[in-house]
Design an enzyme around this catalytic site. Structure first.
Site, short mmCIF file in Angstrom:
data_model
loop_
_atom_site.label_atom_id
_atom_site.label_comp_id
_atom_site.label_asym_id
_atom_site.label_seq_id
_atom_site.Cartn_x
_atom_site.Cartn_y
_atom_site.Cartn_z
N TYR A 68 0.87 -1.19 0.00
CA TYR A 68 0.00 0.00 0.00
C TYR A 68 0.89 1.23 0.00
O TYR A 68 1.83 1.33 0.78
CB TYR A 68 -0.92 0.02 1.23
CG TYR A 68 -1.81 1.25 1.29
CD1 TYR A 68 -1.62 2.25 2.25
CD2 TYR A 68 -2.85 1.43 0.37
CE1 TYR A 68 -2.42 3.37 2.30
CE2 TYR A 68 -3.67 2.56 0.42
CZ TYR A 68 -3.45 3.54 1.38
OH TYR A 68 -4.26 4.65 1.42
N ASP A 88 9.33 2.88 -0.85
CA ASP A 88 8.31 3.58 -0.06
C ASP A 88 8.65 3.35 1.42
O ASP A 88 8.29 2.33 1.99
CB ASP A 88 6.92 3.05 -0.41
CG ASP A 88 5.85 3.76 0.42
OD1 ASP A 88 4.65 3.58 0.11
OD2 ASP A 88 6.21 4.47 1.38
N LYS A 125 5.08 10.14 8.06
CA LYS A 125 4.88 9.68 9.44
C LYS A 125 5.91 10.23 10.43
O LYS A 125 5.81 11.37 10.85
CB LYS A 125 4.82 8.15 9.45
CG LYS A 125 3.59 7.63 8.63
CD LYS A 125 3.39 6.16 8.71
CE LYS A 125 2.40 5.70 7.66
NZ LYS A 125 1.04 5.51 8.16
P1 KE4 Z 1 -0.83 8.72 3.93
O1 KE4 Z 1 -1.32 9.30 2.65
O2 KE4 Z 1 -1.90 7.93 4.66
O3 KE4 Z 1 -0.12 9.74 4.83
O4 KE4 Z 1 0.34 7.68 3.57
C1 KE4 Z 1 0.06 6.65 2.65
C2 KE4 Z 1 1.04 5.51 2.86
C3 KE4 Z 1 2.10 5.38 1.97
N1 KE4 Z 1 3.01 4.39 2.10
C4 KE4 Z 1 2.93 3.52 3.13
C5 KE4 Z 1 3.96 2.43 3.24
C6 KE4 Z 1 1.88 3.60 4.08
O5 KE4 Z 1 1.79 2.70 5.09
C7 KE4 Z 1 0.92 4.63 3.94
C8 KE4 Z 1 -0.25 4.77 4.88
N2 KE4 Z 1 -0.28 3.84 5.98
C9 KE4 Z 1 -1.60 3.54 6.49
C10 KE4 Z 1 -1.49 2.44 7.56
N3 KE4 Z 1 -0.75 1.32 7.17
C11 KE4 Z 1 -2.28 4.75 7.03
C12 KE4 Z 1 -3.52 4.45 7.86
C13 KE4 Z 1 -4.75 4.89 7.15
O6 KE4 Z 1 -4.87 4.67 5.93
O7 KE4 Z 1 -5.62 5.45 7.86
#
Ligand code: KE4
Length: 457
Positions: free
Chosen positions: A163, A258, A286
């Site tokens: 993801y 990523d 993060k």
């Molecule tokens: P955001 O757009 O949510 O800040 O980041 C996307 C993203 C990109 N790459 C990786 C490896 C990620 O894990 C994420 C987002 N992580 C999720 C939880 N695994 C966010 C939680 C959510 O979607 O509410």
């Protein structure tokens, strides 16, 4: 969901009251559901995978969250990774207060973003130049556009179960067979966008080679979580990352790591330093925002200078490099011990402590699961891990999907009742912070010993 009798959880050595009280949460969440889809601003928070309603959180402090009814929880979500110091760290709060008094946003160059850029460039081996954005999604979306602009190619390759945020081309699921062109994984994603995405099983280099053989000179980049965390934690197999580096180089494609989760979580240099493989582009998020909205992407000067205004690949953002997010990030990295003079190695003491606490927790969870005769596989890298409810090793998404998600849901509910706040999905990572103490570990393991008995009931 009916809550159990109110209980005083004194036996864990820390008196924390887990009560029946959940009324305020229920009232607020009901009102939210009328105002926001599912009552949440991100789907996973709605607890659909685990049942019941999520507690509405009032505040966090250190490793703990307290909900609006006064129930306290030991937190292993940490806002999905950013809060590596724990909640409301006094040093981060103070730097944010001082920044806020100077103004919250200017849309202009600031010293804070320059300092944050210096820290990132100094810490991450493959980054000579960086651009800050406002989310992980924006970071990966921009990195993919840059990879396409730099190579003049259209296709990207990602891994099933990986993801990278919700940009259209990344919401593609595998069609039939291996290394196939993607199908839309969500309404609203045009078929044409999904078809620009090739998918392969994680840890499967043969499938990656097949994709490049089948699409010569068409693939702009491979994007990978160097340690997968969004199918649950799945480490790279021996030679996997090195193989991706070799194949992409051989075919003139870029390798994109990523590291939105792993960056500054698995060490100051992230997974790329841990495994000794340097990508062409790295995405961050993060931890570098200390809990404020942030993302970043970076790489060699030659590639990054393709970005406007020095180059012709366009990306922009009103709040990019926002001084509040930069201040929280600088505070976080400084408290982690990474604010060292240029050229001096980062102080990784914080990461050794994180690793020790997390190893103890994961090892003791394995012991109580064995004692309860519940089959689990625990995959851990550094301060992140996943307890998969399965008796088979989990090395890719197909393996993760074999886990018993109903058992996980029962375990999640039983742990929440005992004051332990876990990610509400089998396919997420438990995260540990520097604020988690030995007492928190003991309380968590004691709660798990009881909860596991409910799993098989
Ligand atoms: P955001 O757009 O949510 O800040 O980041 C996307 C993203 C990109 N790459 C990786 C490896 C990620 O894990 C994420 C987002 N992580 C999720 C939880 N695994 C966010 C939680 C959510 O979607 O509410």
């Amino acid at each position: 969901m009916a809550w159990g009798r109110s209980r005083c959880v004194a036996k864990y050595g820390k008196l924390s009251l887990v009560t029946d009280a959940h009324e305020r949460s229920q009232q607020i969440f009901e009102a939210s559901r009328a105002l926001m889809p599912g009552g949440v601003n991100s789907p996973v928070r709605a607890y659909q995978a685990v049942g019941g309603e999520p507690p509405v959180i009032a505040y966090g402090r250190g490793p703990r969250l307290t909900d609006v009814d006064g129930n306290e929880y030991i937190d292993y979500v940490l806002s999905w990774g950013p809060l590596i110091l724990g909640h409301a760290h006094p040093g981060v709060v103070e730097i944010l207060q001082r920044a806020a008094e100077r103004g919250t946003s200017f849309g202009a160059p600031t010293e804070l973003e320059a300092e944050m850029a210096r820290l990132v460039v100094q810490a991450v081996p493959s980054i000579e130049m960086v651009r800050f954005v406002n989310s992980g999604t924006e970071a990966t979306m921009s990195a993919l556009r840059l990879a396409r602009g730099h190579t003049g190619r259209d296709l990207i390759l990602k891994f099933e179960g990986g993801y990278h945020g919700h940009a259209d081309g990344l919401l593609a699921r595998a069609g039939s067979g291996v290394a196939t062109l993607g199908l839309p994984d969500s309404p609203g994603v045009p078929k044409a966008f999904a078809e620009q995405t090739l998918l392969a099983p994680y840890n499967d280099l043969a499938a990656v080679r097949a994709a490049f053989t089948g699409h010569p000179e068409e693939i702009a980049c491979v994007i990978v979580e160097p340690v997968a965390a969004n199918m649950g934690v799945v480490p790279p197999a021996e030679g996997f990352l090195e193989g991706l580096r070799e194949i992409t180089r051989e075919h003139g494609a870029l390798l994109v790591f990523d590291e939105v989760i792993t960056g500054f979580r698995l060490g100051s240099g992230g997974a790329q330093a841990l495994f000794g493989v340097e990508p062409d582009l790295t995405c961050l998020g993060k931890v570098i925002g200390g809990g404020l909205p942030v993302g970043a992407y970076g790489g060699s000067r030659a590639i990054m200078e393709r970005m406007a205004p020095t180059g012709d690949v366009y990306q922009a953002g009103t709040l990019s490099g926002n001084p509040m997010a930069m201040a929280a990030g600088i505070g976080t990295l400084g408290i982690l011990g990474l604010m060292t003079p240029p050229g001096q190695p980062a102080n990784d003491g914080s990461y050794r402590k994180l690793d020790d606490v997390t190893k103890r927790l994961a090892d003791q969870l394995a012991v109580v699961a064995r004692r309860a005769e519940v089959d689990v596989q625990i995959n851990r890298v550094g301060s992140m891990f996943t307890v998969f409810f399965t008796d088979e090793p989990v090395r890719d998404y197909a393996g993760a999907k074999r886990a018993n998600t109903e058992r996980f849901a029962r375990f999640h509910r039983a742990m929440l009742k005992r004051g332990v706040y876990l990610p509400p999905s089998q396919f997420e990572a438990w995260m540990v912070s520097l604020a988690h103490t030995e007492a928190d570990v003991e309380a968590t393991v004691a709660a798990a010993a009881e909860a596991l008995n409910e799993v098989t009931a």
